[in-house]
Design an enzyme around this catalytic site. Structure first.
Site, PDB file in Angstrom:
ATOM      1  NE  ARG A 146     -16.720  -1.784  12.730  1.00  0.00           N
ATOM      2  CZ  ARG A 146     -17.699  -0.995  13.330  1.00  0.00           C
ATOM      3  NH1 ARG A 146     -17.788   0.246  12.668  1.00  0.00           N
ATOM      4  NH2 ARG A 146     -18.041  -0.533  14.708  1.00  0.00           N
ATOM      5  CG  ASP A 147     -15.476   3.368  14.631  1.00  0.00           C
ATOM      6  OD1 ASP A 147     -16.041   3.675  13.704  1.00  0.00           O
ATOM      7  OD2 ASP A 147     -16.383   3.336  16.541  1.00  0.00           O
ATOM      8  CG  HIS A 203     -17.933   3.094  20.894  1.00  0.00           C
ATOM      9  ND1 HIS A 203     -17.556   1.579  20.230  1.00  0.00           N
ATOM     10  CD2 HIS A 203     -17.620   3.554  20.515  1.00  0.00           C
ATOM     11  CE1 HIS A 203     -16.843   1.806  18.541  1.00  0.00           C
ATOM     12  NE2 HIS A 203     -16.754   3.497  19.319  1.00  0.00           N
ATOM     13  CG  HIS A 247     -16.168   8.630  19.428  1.00  0.00           C
ATOM     14  ND1 HIS A 247     -15.848   8.352  17.648  1.00  0.00           N
ATOM     15  CD2 HIS A 247     -16.985   7.794  19.202  1.00  0.00           C
ATOM     16  CE1 HIS A 247     -16.174   7.784  16.995  1.00  0.00           C
ATOM     17  NE2 HIS A 247     -16.441   6.407  17.509  1.00  0.00           N
ATOM     18  CB  CYS A 286     -19.438   8.428  12.332  1.00  0.00           C
ATOM     19  SG  CYS A 286     -21.018   8.049  11.948  1.00  0.00           S
ATOM     20  CG  ASN A 328     -13.382   4.687  17.891  1.00  0.00           C
ATOM     21  OD1 ASN A 328     -14.857   4.968  18.368  1.00  0.00           O
ATOM     22  ND2 ASN A 328     -13.189   4.601  16.272  1.00  0.00           N
TER      23      ASN A 328
END
Length: 313
Positions: A29-30, A222, A224, A255, A264
């Site tokens: 997803r991300d 989470h 980056h 993003c 990430n």
């Protein structure tokens, strides 16, 4: 001879770490949402299956965001319909609003996540809502989801720094995060959206949540890796009791609403570190590295993950 063939990394357990860490894999997803070229459904499905085959047990499969905003995930229904679900694996999806929840329920989803902002500017840019108005949008989503028996996670972005507002005070993050937990989120993922956090900031923020009465078990992180701090920040969080870490196979991601956000934390880099620390993840590092290398080939570029490059060239 490769590092793995030599028996590396050496396991040197640390006494102040969790025995086991849950890796929340966000690559499907991300990781993919920032790709400009549309990835075919069959490739996404094989990616998910390979990730599950490596031992990952939480795979964020897709998002029910409007296709206009994230065209890469316009195929959410097709992905979920074609998914070969493995026993013991959870496939949460991101749900931005009630319309997204309707789609998720129709697809038989049992675990969702919502995505909030800790800052005013990003709330306006990402959600078209003010910092306070975002909760009016999330309240019916969380209430309905919980009534349907769904588990709900809350993502909180811009927890350490915002590209428009600069540093973000821990008290502000805690205030927003507590509101998400009070709405009914079972877990709160603290996002370093643009990768500017340092270990001291991580310790201070988690300490502020604890001082406000939040159980560390309700927190995830989470990170980056913009400035190469993601592993150090993760280790700082683990030493304070956090045991759920978000990462993306191959370091994919970014993003679409914050151009300064880079990839990430790579799942392989995380597993390498945790293996060396003697922390159990249930993940086969070699199979995971193979999967990330395979996906990088499908995207037409080398993997940004240091471990993938070292193990697979």
């Amino acid at each position: 001879m490769s590092a793995r063939a030599l028996g590396l990394p050496v396991r040197a357990p640390a006494p102040d770490l969790p025995d086991q860490v849950t890796i929340w894999e966000v690559g499907p997803r991300d990781g993919l949402q920032n790709e400009s070229a549309i990835v075919p459904v069959e490739v996404k499905l094989e990616f998910l299956d390979r990730l599950a085959g490596s031992g990952l047990r939480v795979l964020e499969a897709t998002s029910f965001v409007h296709p206009k905003w994230v065209p890469q995930l316009a195929d959410a229904e097709q992905v979920l319909a074609g998914l070969d679900r493995r026993a013991g694996v959870s496939y949460p999806v991101l749900v931005p609003n009630e319309r997204g929840l309707d789609r998720a329920l129709a697809a038989g989803v049992r675990h969702i996540a919502i995505f909030a902002s800790a800052t005013e500017t990003f709330a306006n840019r990402n959600l078209n809502r003010s910092l306070d108005e975002q909760f009016a949008m999330f309240d019916p989503v969380v209430s309905r989801a919980r009534a349907e028996g769904l588990d709900v996670r809350g993502y909180l972005s811009m927890c350490f720094g915002d590209p428009w507002e600069g540093p973000v005070e821990a008290e502000q993050v805690v205030a927003v995060g507590r509101r998400l937990l009070d709405l009914g989120c079972s877990q709160l993922s603290l996002g370093d959206t643009i990768g500017v956090a340092t270990a001291g900031q991580v310790e201070a923020l988690i300490g502020a949540f604890r001082a406000a009465g939040t159980e560390v078990a309700a927190l995830a992180v989470h990170f980056h890796d913009t400035y190469g701090q993601a592993l150090a920040n993760t280790l700082a969080a683990l030493r304070l009791g956090v045991s759920t870490v978000d990462s993306s196979a191959g370091g994919l991601g970014g993003c679409p609403y914050a151009e300064s956000a880079t990839g990430n934390l790579a799942t392989e880099d995380l597993v390498w570190m945790l293996d060396g620390l003697g922390v159990r993840t249930g993940v086969d590092l070699d199979r995971l590295a193979d999967t990330s290398a395979w996906m990088a080939q499908r995207l037409g570029r080398p993997s940004p993950s240091r471990v993938v490059r070292a193990l697979r060239g």
